[in-house]
Design a protein around this motif. Structure first.
Motif, PDB file in Angstrom:
ATOM      1  N   VAL A   1       0.876  -1.054   0.506  1.00  0.00           N
ATOM      2  CA  VAL A   1      -0.161   0.171  -0.491  1.00  0.00           C
ATOM      3  C   VAL A   1       1.196   1.165   0.188  1.00  0.00           C
ATOM      4  CG1 VAL A   1      -1.703   1.158   1.160  1.00  0.00           C
ATOM      5  CG2 VAL A   1      -1.835  -1.313   1.068  1.00  0.00           C
ATOM      6  N   VAL A   2       1.375   1.148   0.596  1.00  0.00           N
ATOM      7  CA  VAL A   2       2.617   2.697   0.557  1.00  0.00           C
ATOM      8  C   VAL A   2       3.432   2.723   0.196  1.00  0.00           C
ATOM      9  CG1 VAL A   2       4.450   3.506   2.480  1.00  0.00           C
ATOM     10  CG2 VAL A   2       2.803   2.510   3.420  1.00  0.00           C
ATOM     11  N   SER A   3       3.990   1.999  -0.663  1.00  0.00           N
ATOM     12  CA  SER A   3       4.694   1.704  -1.622  1.00  0.00           C
ATOM     13  C   SER A   3       4.450   2.270  -3.214  1.00  0.00           C
ATOM     14  CB  SER A   3       5.494   0.840  -2.375  1.00  0.00           C
ATOM     15  OG  SER A   3       6.405   0.155  -0.935  1.00  0.00           O
TER      16      SER A   3
ATOM     17  N   VAL B   1       6.472  -8.281  -6.936  1.00  0.00           N
ATOM     18  CA  VAL B   1       7.223  -8.001  -6.127  1.00  0.00           C
ATOM     19  C   VAL B   1       8.687  -8.454  -5.371  1.00  0.00           C
ATOM     20  CG1 VAL B   1       7.800  -6.143  -4.929  1.00  0.00           C
ATOM     21  CG2 VAL B   1       5.571  -6.422  -5.882  1.00  0.00           C
ATOM     22  N   SER B   2       9.688  -7.984  -6.334  1.00  0.00           N
ATOM     23  CA  SER B   2      11.118  -8.606  -5.341  1.00  0.00           C
ATOM     24  C   SER B   2      10.842  -8.321  -3.911  1.00  0.00           C
ATOM     25  CB  SER B   2      12.552  -8.549  -6.684  1.00  0.00           C
ATOM     26  OG  SER B   2      11.939  -8.771  -7.870  1.00  0.00           O
TER      27      SER B   2
ATOM     28  N   GLN C   1      11.526  -0.621  -8.296  1.00  0.00           N
ATOM     29  CA  GLN C   1      11.660  -0.126  -9.807  1.00  0.00           C
ATOM     30  C   GLN C   1      10.144  -1.304  -9.397  1.00  0.00           C
ATOM     31  OE1 GLN C   1      12.073   2.356 -11.581  1.00  0.00           O
ATOM     32  NE2 GLN C   1      10.905   0.718 -13.289  1.00  0.00           N
ATOM     33  N   ASP C   2      10.092  -2.123  -8.814  1.00  0.00           N
ATOM     34  CA  ASP C   2       8.660  -2.858  -8.875  1.00  0.00           C
ATOM     35  C   ASP C   2       7.146  -2.031  -9.030  1.00  0.00           C
ATOM     36  OD1 ASP C   2      10.155  -5.928  -9.967  1.00  0.00           O
ATOM     37  OD2 ASP C   2      10.013  -6.076  -7.748  1.00  0.00           O
ATOM     38  N   TYR C   3       7.341  -1.415  -7.334  1.00  0.00           N
ATOM     39  CA  TYR C   3       6.514  -0.444  -7.401  1.00  0.00           C
ATOM     40  C   TYR C   3       5.855  -0.064  -8.799  1.00  0.00           C
ATOM     41  CZ  TYR C   3       5.648  -3.665  -3.231  1.00  0.00           C
ATOM     42  OH  TYR C   3       4.833  -4.276  -2.280  1.00  0.00           O
ATOM     43  N   ARG C   4       7.530   0.504  -9.094  1.00  0.00           N
ATOM     44  CA  ARG C   4       6.878   2.042 -10.512  1.00  0.00           C
ATOM     45  C   ARG C   4       6.209   0.811 -11.330  1.00  0.00           C
ATOM     46  NH1 ARG C   4      12.178   3.612  -8.612  1.00  0.00           N
ATOM     47  NH2 ARG C   4      11.965   5.488  -7.826  1.00  0.00           N
ATOM     48  N   ASP C   5       6.846  -0.195 -11.523  1.00  0.00           N
ATOM     49  CA  ASP C   5       6.171  -0.994 -12.607  1.00  0.00           C
ATOM     50  C   ASP C   5       4.922  -1.633 -12.260  1.00  0.00           C
ATOM     51  OD1 ASP C   5       8.614  -1.090 -14.553  1.00  0.00           O
ATOM     52  OD2 ASP C   5       9.149  -2.102 -13.665  1.00  0.00           O
TER      53      ASP C   5
ATOM     54  N   LEU D   1      -1.031  -0.222 -13.565  1.00  0.00           N
ATOM     55  CA  LEU D   1      -2.649  -0.032 -12.783  1.00  0.00           C
ATOM     56  C   LEU D   1      -2.812   1.152 -13.055  1.00  0.00           C
ATOM     57  CD1 LEU D   1      -2.512  -0.831  -9.192  1.00  0.00           C
ATOM     58  CD2 LEU D   1      -3.223  -2.015 -10.920  1.00  0.00           C
ATOM     59  N   ASP D   2      -2.453   2.665 -13.653  1.00  0.00           N
ATOM     60  CA  ASP D   2      -2.656   3.368 -14.249  1.00  0.00           C
ATOM     61  C   ASP D   2      -3.069   3.255 -15.367  1.00  0.00           C
ATOM     62  OD1 ASP D   2      -2.898   5.547 -12.693  1.00  0.00           O
ATOM     63  OD2 ASP D   2      -0.848   7.017 -13.486  1.00  0.00           O
ATOM     64  N   GLN D   3      -2.326   2.505 -16.375  1.00  0.00           N
ATOM     65  CA  GLN D   3      -2.696   1.994 -17.526  1.00  0.00           C
ATOM     66  C   GLN D   3      -4.056   1.408 -17.604  1.00  0.00           C
ATOM     67  OE1 GLN D   3      -0.261   0.024 -19.807  1.00  0.00           O
ATOM     68  NE2 GLN D   3      -0.588   0.410 -21.970  1.00  0.00           N
TER      69      GLN D   3
END
Length: 252
Positions: free
Chosen positions: A16-18, A209-210, A236-240, A245-247
């Motif tokens: 959630v936080v990330s 997520v690694s 980077q995993d959470y950025r991806d 999800l944005d898409q």
């Protein structure tokens, strides 16, 4: 978007936080709602709930409920927070017999919907009244799941609860996906668990997520991993995940 799993230790709060921080990096307006009596998301975002004058308990449990907007606080990660409270541990007893108790979170958040692009709800590791409230309020639910065999225990019960919520209080609720966490692709076991998820549960499986020690280090600073270890694999995993999800949200 609610994050739910009654099993603890599956990186639910970390997710959630990330993810919230990653969405904020993308310029999105994000609110984190901490419905866990342990208030872990609140601590991870730099606040001790016992030091706050008001928390989500004042919104949901008090005899004279406060508007949620009066309790929301900004954080250094660029997201807003509706702080958790230890008092939520007694929510089931406090709300017993209260009419419409499943809709308290939905009603509290409705005035805020226009203020945010994303509202992420951190549920407690249980299937109690606060989790039912979160699922009733949510459009989607994400199920964080550690890539280990024992982590499967309880997911079937959660899926049954989601079906009950759809039938009784929130017919629009959908499962956005299972989020594999603490993933180590070097092990045969983790890869086997990941491969088993789509057929076992019949819902989407999000990008894993690694596993990283950086996740354990971040809460001590009251910041997300995107602030404490910006270039790490976990960040980077959470950025991806945020981009994905944005898409999907834009397509909807």
């Amino acid at each position: 978007m609610a994050f739910a799993n009654q099993k603890g230790g599956v990186a639910k709060t970390t997710s959630v936080v990330s993810l919230a921080a990653a969405l904020a990096e993308r310029g999105r307006r994000v609110l984190v709602v901490d419905l866990d009596a342990q208030a872990c998301a609140t601590f991870c975002l730099g606040f001790d709930p016992e030091d706050l004058e008001r928390t989500v308990a004042d919104v949901l449990l008090g005899p004279n409920p406060r508007p949620a907007i009066s309790v929301v606080v900004p954080t250094d990660d660029g997201v807003d927070l509706l702080p958790g409270a230890l008092a939520l541990a007694s929510a089931d007893q406090a709300l017993a017999g209260r009419r419409g108790r499943e809709y308290l979170v939905k009603e509290a958040l409705e005035p805020l919907l226009g203020n945010y692009d994303w509202i992420l709800v951190d549920c407690s590791p249980s299937l109690g009244m606060m989790t039912i409230n979160a699922l009733t309020a949510a459009d989607e639910v994400v199920i964080p799941l550690q890539c280990e065999t024992l982590s499967h225990r309880g997911v079937g019960q959660l899926m049954e609860t989601i079906d009950d919520v759809r039938r009784l209080t929130n017919p629009r609720l959908r499962v956005a996906g299972i989020l594999p966490t603490l993933y180590d692709g070097r092990t045969t076991h983790a890869r086997a668990v990941l491969a088993d998820l789509p057929s076992r549960y019949g819902v989407p499986v999000l990008r894993p997520v690694s596993r990283s020690i950086r996740f354990a280090e971040a809460p001590a600073t009251g910041r997300s991993i995107l602030a404490t270890a910006r270039s790490s694999r976990g960040a980077q995993d959470y950025r991806d995940l945020a981009a994905s999800l944005d898409q999907v949200a834009a397509a909807d």
